[in-house]
Design a protein around this motif. Structure first.
Motif, PDB file in Angstrom:
ATOM      1  N   GLU A   1      69.073  75.664 104.554  1.00 39.87           N
ATOM      2  CA  GLU A   1      68.632  74.529 103.785  1.00 39.87           C
ATOM      3  C   GLU A   1      67.778  73.831 104.071  1.00 39.87           C
ATOM      4  O   GLU A   1      67.001  74.142 105.758  1.00 39.87           O
ATOM      5  CB  GLU A   1      69.939  73.194 104.605  1.00 39.87           C
TER       6      GLU A   1
ATOM      7  N   ILE B   1      64.111  71.981 103.470  1.00 47.36           N
ATOM      8  CA  ILE B   1      63.647  70.633 104.158  1.00 47.36           C
ATOM      9  C   ILE B   1      64.314  69.335 103.522  1.00 47.36           C
ATOM     10  O   ILE B   1      64.913  68.096 103.198  1.00 47.36           O
ATOM     11  CB  ILE B   1      62.341  70.033 104.927  1.00 47.36           C
ATOM     12  N   ASN B   2      64.612  69.279 101.525  1.00 41.53           N
ATOM     13  CA  ASN B   2      64.684  67.959 101.118  1.00 41.53           C
ATOM     14  C   ASN B   2      66.557  68.483 100.456  1.00 41.53           C
ATOM     15  O   ASN B   2      66.713  68.099  99.658  1.00 41.53           O
ATOM     16  CB  ASN B   2      64.244  68.569  99.857  1.00 41.53           C
ATOM     17  N   GLY B   3      66.775  69.387 101.507  1.00 39.50           N
ATOM     18  CA  GLY B   3      68.105  69.740 101.363  1.00 39.50           C
ATOM     19  C   GLY B   3      68.571  70.554 100.729  1.00 39.50           C
ATOM     20  O   GLY B   3      70.324  70.368 100.398  1.00 39.50           O
TER      21      GLY B   3
ATOM     22  N   LYS C   1      71.006  69.563  96.818  1.00 38.98           N
ATOM     23  CA  LYS C   1      71.941  69.194  97.351  1.00 38.98           C
ATOM     24  C   LYS C   1      73.932  68.701  97.169  1.00 38.98           C
ATOM     25  O   LYS C   1      74.635  68.945  97.112  1.00 38.98           O
ATOM     26  CB  LYS C   1      71.643  67.789  98.576  1.00 38.98           C
TER      27      LYS C   1
ATOM     28  N   SER D   1      73.432  71.902 109.593  1.00 36.05           N
ATOM     29  CA  SER D   1      72.613  71.158 109.379  1.00 36.05           C
ATOM     30  C   SER D   1      71.750  70.328 109.924  1.00 36.05           C
ATOM     31  O   SER D   1      72.088  69.819 110.831  1.00 36.05           O
ATOM     32  CB  SER D   1      72.730  70.167 107.772  1.00 36.05           C
ATOM     33  N   HIS D   2      70.799  70.304 110.381  1.00 37.47           N
ATOM     34  CA  HIS D   2      69.182  69.942 111.386  1.00 37.47           C
ATOM     35  C   HIS D   2      69.302  68.585 110.721  1.00 37.47           C
ATOM     36  O   HIS D   2      69.056  67.417 111.590  1.00 37.47           O
ATOM     37  CB  HIS D   2      68.270  70.481 111.740  1.00 37.47           C
ATOM     38  N   ILE D   3      69.258  67.956 109.170  1.00 31.23           N
ATOM     39  CA  ILE D   3      69.260  67.088 108.574  1.00 31.23           C
ATOM     40  C   ILE D   3      70.521  66.118 108.338  1.00 31.23           C
ATOM     41  O   ILE D   3      70.087  64.758 109.110  1.00 31.23           O
ATOM     42  CB  ILE D   3      69.164  67.221 107.354  1.00 31.23           C
ATOM     43  N   ASN D   4      71.534  66.276 108.455  1.00 28.49           N
ATOM     44  CA  ASN D   4      72.753  64.977 108.680  1.00 28.49           C
ATOM     45  C   ASN D   4      73.924  65.513 109.031  1.00 28.49           C
ATOM     46  O   ASN D   4      75.143  64.989 108.925  1.00 28.49           O
ATOM     47  CB  ASN D   4      72.901  64.928 107.471  1.00 28.49           C
TER      48      ASN D   4
END
Length: 163
Positions: A79, A81-83, A100, A28-31
């Motif tokens: 994934e 953008i909102n998870g 998520k 994940s690049h988000i978290n």
């Protein structure tokens, strides 16, 4: 720092127990979480498990909201953008999307009668692009509309022409 592979050490990062890893993995690049497709051959069940960047299991969802198997073979994972976790399930012949926390959001069987999803990705706007291997087209989930507590998704076909 080791200078060759013979001097390096292997550190176990994720413990999967009696599950077998599939070729599907996503970072994940988000978290920084890692999403891994896993299966149990003897029980014929599969899932996508979320691990934190420290290797702890965060989420493991196998069944949908009705108690049915959510995923049969998560071949590719990405994934949104909102998870949301988006996976192409070649055996179930569906694109499966979970939020998520792992709750089933929706599934799509494409536009054809024999949908064979392979590669899947998302863009910066949250659109989901999945490739149908059987008929060589891309399905693009363009827009999510929420009305009367029901989610609607608009799916557009992008045809790939071969010379």
């Amino acid at each position: 720092m080791p200078t060759n592979m013979n001097d390096s050490k292997i550190t176990e990062f994720i413990k999967i127990g009696d599950w077998q890893p599939l070729q599907s993995v996503y970072s994940s690049h988000i978290n920084g979480d890692t999403l891994v497709g896993l299966m149990k051959d003897k029980e014929a069940i599969s899932n996508v498990t979320r691990y934190s960047k420290t290797g702890n299991e965060v989420q493991n969802r196998q069944k949908d909201n009705d108690g049915e198997l959510l995923i049969k073979y998560p071949q590719y994972i990405t994934e949104n953008i909102n998870g949301d976790i988006c996976t192409s399930d070649y055996i179930k012949q569906a694109m499966v999307v979970m939020n998520k926390p792992g709750k089933h959001r929706f599934s799509s069987r494409g536009q054809g009668v024999d949908f064979r999803p392979k590669g899947i990705c998302t863009d910066v706007l949250g659109h989901i692009l999945v490739y149908d291997f059987k008929i060589s087209i891309f399905n693009l989930v363009l827009l999510e509309i929420r009305q009367y507590n029901i989610d609607f998704y608009i799916c557009v076909l992008l045809v790939v022409a071969y010379p």
